[in-house]
Design a protein around this motif. Sequence first.
Motif, mmCIF file in Angstrom:
data_model
loop_
_atom_site.group_PDB
_atom_site.id
_atom_site.type_symbol
_atom_site.label_atom_id
_atom_site.label_comp_id
_atom_site.label_asym_id
_atom_site.label_seq_id
_atom_site.Cartn_x
_atom_site.Cartn_y
_atom_site.Cartn_z
ATOM 1 N N LEU A 136 -14.053 6.942 -4.297
ATOM 2 C CA LEU A 136 -12.805 7.142 -3.499
ATOM 3 C C LEU A 136 -12.810 8.191 -2.228
ATOM 4 N N CYS A 158 -8.955 -0.272 -2.378
ATOM 5 C CA CYS A 158 -8.796 0.715 -3.372
ATOM 6 C C CYS A 158 -7.886 0.162 -4.472
ATOM 7 N N ASP A 183 -4.828 5.418 -7.833
ATOM 8 C CA ASP A 183 -5.917 5.920 -6.958
ATOM 9 C C ASP A 183 -5.285 5.380 -5.480
ATOM 10 N N LEU A 203 -4.842 7.772 -2.400
ATOM 11 C CA LEU A 203 -5.755 7.535 -1.060
ATOM 12 C C LEU A 203 -4.596 7.387 0.151
#
Length: 167
Positions: A8, A46, A54, A58
């Motif tokens: 990430l 992602c 996530d 992000l």
Amino acid sequence: MKNKTAYLGLLLAFALILSYIETMIPFQIGIPGVKLGLANLAVVLCLYLFGWKDAMLLTIVKAILGGFMFGSLSMILYSVAGALVSVLVMIVLCKTHWFHIPVVSASGGVAHNLGQVAVAFLVVESYGIVYYIPVLMISGLATGILIGVVATLVLPYIQTILSKGTL
């Protein structure tokens, strides 16, 4: 998944690098808010690699850090609004499993511009902003398709690398 935080972090760094590259590309058509949206490639990747939570995280971090690094406080406001609307639309479309990545990405591009127009309408308090909507929708659609095609081409390679744990 092992090392998920590291992956990430790499996606965030990738998004910020793309944001920086985008500031260097002379892409001006005379309409405020029209951008290529290259950093959204990291968000699309992602979403399909790690899931909606996530991708949401992000998106928010990318919008805030990108605004501080390459913009202003007002840019952060517009960017966060557009990014949140965009990622929510992409999450919903992705979860249905009915749409291919370029369609999901293009919908996110259009939604991003709608979110920014909504904020601009609240800030400017003028109906004149609606004249920008057709151009913003076309640009969001075009750049979203481009980002989606690139994500479709790159995603299998990244998935292979992640499954082998060679990164």
